[in-house]
Design an enzyme around this catalytic site. Structure first.
Site: not given
Length: 248
Positions: A105, A198, A65
């Site tokens: 991810d 996260s 991210h």
């Protein structure tokens, strides 16, 4: 239905969305001072957005991210020495990453200078975590659904869940899990991770074996469905040879 579920999951878990949608430790406890020093707060405009962890003196591992700087070396985000604890970074996002629901991810951040903090160990590519292994997950996120982030790092113990059970529970929500993931917490227990956690590590046997990736729609009122982590053992080669993929 599938599209709506995927959209909901992505909106809730991405670190780059508004802080109110960040990650949390559910039914955990505050981490004692000077412990888990490898933990990183990934920040934007001086505010915590998601977690990460130090794997080398100048490399942080996190979810894929967007971010700007990281804070390393404190468990209390009210006590940050800007000259020694904040680092600018260069990003190396996995080239196959699209969104958490599709897997891959994972992202590396190269720090602007080496840290003196001891990094956490990573698994080798052959490692497989057995089901019901007790692990630790930590973060600065909410302590309840719809809450707010906390200043002091918190941790909670969670047990790993076998892939078959994990997929069975997620199938009830019309979702097929991506490859290269680990399931732990959130199901069969009132403990787990959530948004703004996260990017933080799943620590088993003193090794970071997973990266907090996603849960179901930001619902942290567990038991629910298992929390999903990126399986680091499947990305060891990518971590070891980043120059083939990124200029960091």
């Amino acid at each position: 239905v599938m599209f709506r579920l995927h959209t909901l999951l992505f909106i809730v878990l991405a670190c780059s969305v508004q802080r109110a949608l960040g990650g949390e430790i559910i039914n955990g406890k505050e981490v004692p001072p000077k412990s888990l020093q490898y933990m990183v707060s990934v920040q934007n405009d001086g505010k915590h957005f998601c977690g990460g962890f130090l794997i080398r003196k100048d490399i942080v591992l996190t979810a894929a991210h967007y971010n700007v700087t990281v804070v390393l070396g404190t468990n209390d985000l009210r006590k940050i020495d800007e000259s020694t604890m904040r680092y600018n970074v260069k990003k190396c996002k996995h080239t196959d990453y699209k969104k958490p629901l599709n897997g891959n991810d994972i992202m590396m951040l190269k720090l602007s200078r080496p840290s003196k903090i001891k990094p956490i160990k990573l698994p080798n590519k052959k490692m497989k975590i057995k089901k019901n292994t007790t692990c630790l997950v930590a973060g600065w996120g909410f302590i309840k659904s719809g809450g707010s982030s906390v200043d002091k790092l918190r941790q909670v113990d969670v047990a790993t869940i076998d892939r078959r059970t994990c997929q069975r529970e997620w199938s009830k929500k019309n979702y097929v899990l991506p490859a290269n993931i680990i399931c732990a917490g959130g199901y069969g227990t009132e403990k787990g991770a959530c948004q703004a956690d996260s990017g933080g590590p799943l620590v088993c046997n003193k090794m970071a074996v997973g990266i907090v990736s996603f849960n179901l729609g930001g619902n942290c009122s567990y038991p629910n469905v298992p929390n999903i982590y990126t399986d680091i053992s499947k990305f060891v080669a990518w971590i070891d040879y980043p120059k083939k993929r990124c200029q960091i």
